[in-house]
Write a protein that holds these residues in place. Sequence first.
Motif, PDB file in Angstrom:
ATOM      1  N   ALA A 334       0.839  -1.191   0.000  1.00 44.31           N
ATOM      2  CA  ALA A 334       0.000   0.000   0.000  1.00 44.31           C
ATOM      3  C   ALA A 334       0.881   1.250   0.000  1.00 44.31           C
ATOM      4  CB  ALA A 334      -0.890  -0.010   1.240  1.00 44.31           C
ATOM      5  N   SER A 335       0.259   2.403  -0.128  1.00 45.02           N
ATOM      6  CA  SER A 335       0.979   3.672   0.012  1.00 45.02           C
ATOM      7  C   SER A 335       1.047   3.999   1.502  1.00 45.02           C
ATOM      8  CB  SER A 335       0.226   4.797  -0.704  1.00 45.02           C
ATOM      9  OG  SER A 335       0.043   4.487  -2.069  1.00 45.02           O
ATOM     10  N   GLU A 343       0.561   9.696  -0.106  1.00 43.00           N
ATOM     11  CA  GLU A 343       0.938  10.237  -1.409  1.00 43.00           C
ATOM     12  C   GLU A 343       1.013   9.096  -2.404  1.00 43.00           C
ATOM     13  OE1 GLU A 343       4.276  13.132  -1.838  1.00 43.00           O
ATOM     14  OE2 GLU A 343       4.408  12.769   0.331  1.00 43.00           O
ATOM     15  N   SER A 344       0.694   9.376  -3.652  1.00 44.13           N
ATOM     16  CA  SER A 344       0.899   8.351  -4.684  1.00 44.13           C
ATOM     17  C   SER A 344       1.322   9.044  -5.982  1.00 44.13           C
ATOM     18  CB  SER A 344      -0.349   7.490  -4.862  1.00 44.13           C
ATOM     19  OG  SER A 344      -1.427   8.266  -5.293  1.00 44.13           O
ATOM     20  N   GLY A 374      -3.243   5.049  -5.566  1.00 39.13           N
ATOM     21  CA  GLY A 374      -4.282   4.743  -4.591  1.00 39.13           C
ATOM     22  C   GLY A 374      -3.680   4.283  -3.288  1.00 39.13           C
ATOM     23  N   GLY A 375      -4.516   3.916  -2.357  1.00 43.02           N
ATOM     24  CA  GLY A 375      -4.069   3.447  -1.055  1.00 43.02           C
ATOM     25  C   GLY A 375      -3.481   2.061  -1.174  1.00 43.02           C
ATOM     26  N   ARG A 376      -4.324   1.120  -1.570  1.00 47.68           N
ATOM     27  CA  ARG A 376      -3.789  -0.222  -1.810  1.00 47.68           C
ATOM     28  C   ARG A 376      -3.326  -0.257  -3.253  1.00 47.68           C
ATOM     29  NH1 ARG A 376      -7.881  -4.612  -0.175  1.00 47.68           N
ATOM     30  NH2 ARG A 376      -9.298  -3.229  -1.253  1.00 47.68           N
ATOM     31  N   VAL A 377      -2.042  -0.344  -3.464  1.00 47.38           N
ATOM     32  CA  VAL A 377      -1.476  -0.196  -4.813  1.00 47.38           C
ATOM     33  C   VAL A 377      -1.499  -1.529  -5.559  1.00 47.38           C
ATOM     34  CG1 VAL A 377       0.593   0.426  -6.118  1.00 47.38           C
ATOM     35  CG2 VAL A 377      -0.059   1.742  -4.078  1.00 47.38           C
ATOM     36  N   LYS A 404       8.115   4.174  -4.394  1.00 47.14           N
ATOM     37  CA  LYS A 404       8.348   5.046  -3.244  1.00 47.14           C
ATOM     38  C   LYS A 404       7.140   4.963  -2.314  1.00 47.14           C
ATOM     39  CE  LYS A 404       9.548   9.753  -2.312  1.00 47.14           C
ATOM     40  NZ  LYS A 404       9.397  11.093  -2.849  1.00 47.14           N
ATOM     41  N   ASN A 405       7.401   5.008  -0.992  1.00 46.87           N
ATOM     42  CA  ASN A 405       6.313   5.026  -0.011  1.00 46.87           C
ATOM     43  C   ASN A 405       5.597   3.695   0.135  1.00 46.87           C
ATOM     44  OD1 ASN A 405       6.614   7.597   0.752  1.00 46.87           O
ATOM     45  ND2 ASN A 405       4.692   8.366  -0.115  1.00 46.87           N
ATOM     46  N   ALA A 406       6.222   2.613  -0.351  1.00 44.51           N
ATOM     47  CA  ALA A 406       5.528   1.320  -0.256  1.00 44.51           C
ATOM     48  C   ALA A 406       5.447   0.891   1.208  1.00 44.51           C
ATOM     49  CB  ALA A 406       6.264   0.272  -1.075  1.00 44.51           C
ATOM     50  N   TYR A 407       4.283   0.390   1.595  1.00 41.91           N
ATOM     51  CA  TYR A 407       4.069  -0.084   2.966  1.00 41.91           C
ATOM     52  C   TYR A 407       3.366  -1.438   2.929  1.00 41.91           C
ATOM     53  CZ  TYR A 407       1.891  -0.850   7.464  1.00 41.91           C
ATOM     54  OH  TYR A 407       1.490  -1.438   8.635  1.00 41.91           O
TER      55      TYR A 407
END
Length: 421
Positions: A334-335, A343-344, A374-377, A404-407
């Motif tokens: 997710a982001s 951010e995406s 999106g939130g869940r990428v 970038k920003n992967a969670y």
Amino acid sequence: MKVAVIGSGGREHTIIKKLKESKKISKLYAIPGNGGMAEDAQLVPIPVTDINKICEFAKEVKIDYAVVAPDDPLVAGMVDALNEIGVPCFGPDKKAAIIEGSKVFSKDLMKKYGIPTAAYGVYSNMEDALAYVETAPLPTVVKADGLALGKGVIIAETREQAKEAVISIMGDKVFGASGNQIVIEEFLTGPEVSVLAFSDGKTLIPMVSAMDHKRAKDNDKGLNTGGMGTIAPNPYYTSDVAKTCMDEIFIPTIRAMEKEGRPFKGCLFFGLMITPNGPKVIEYNCRFGDPETQVVLPLLKSDLFEIMQACTNGTLHQAEVEFSNGAACCVVMASEGYPQKYESGFPITVDSDIEATVIYAGAKKEGDTVLSAGGRVLGVSATAPDLKAAIEKAYKETEKVHFKNAYKRNDIGARALKALD
Ligand code: AMP
Ligand code: GLY
């Protein structure tokens, strides 16, 4: 045949990937799909709720079959509209989709037919609901009747929270008309199991069971999300539990819908809780689950398109529906910040030696680049002979996906592995 899949998330991408294996299909459209699916289907930018435009498109390109995957268009009658112009569909008509579209309907159905579920009351008047929560056992569960983007269920630990929930749903109408009525129900405990089942209205065939992980953070902490990962099969769904579910829940539900003049054709999703008093229904969904689909369909050995057509045609009893004995795990990337602010728009790259399937959910394409959107990428979905190996593989392969920003959560499947011990 030309087949359209309506929807845009990871569930739809998984369905499309599975349908691609069918020899009967010559062309796949995703309406609207997302940029990450562009290699697998032709994207058609029409919103899922625009029934008229989707019907126009179906006529224009002569769609032979449509799979309507998300709840809103199903509840709004997309299948009825497509059927009217001669397009057979996978998915329930409006009359049957009410099993998800109205919690009051589904609770009353279960009560009428003796299907095990939490004790409940229905309220259409805010004062009555507020009076009830003054004395309700705590925690108590407040649910908006209609669709609410998956946010219509509030578990209130205190009377104050319960009152706030009632006022926000019925008074402030945070979910609009979905809050005209509410259900207040008994709080149940026990592990949750998701079971998706194919049905043609008479015959029901359950798929492999799954476990979702709804909270944002490890150890089931943090806010509720659309699902941060899944595993299949779910170890809490033992063969004894499966038999009880089949006899007391699944078959009675399909018969009940038939008796009510609402035969259910499509994928019926049973959200179950294995309570100390046996399995009970937490919710029905009238569609494939997301992200459950991302682990269930990869284990399907039979031709998905043939099964879907059998559901439409009422010939499911003759269809071959076989699942592998292996296991699957899907880790959602997710982001950072999801489900709140994030951010995406960052480029996504995938190493060429990846040995898992990348399922796109919140992605878009600019030129040749796929960007997070999106939130869940995306989800990284892996299968293996057993659950431990599937989890290890899914996590190992997430290292080959970069943006970038992967969670991600680091404990998808951990509780299931413990239960296996
Ligand atoms: P739903 O939106 O119906 O899927 O509900 C969201 C989540 O709320 C479920 O997955 C359960 O974890 C929880 N939940 C719903 N109803 C109950 C209940 N009666 N008792 C305990 N937990 C519940
Ligand atoms: N994963 C739960 C749902 O699809 O509603």
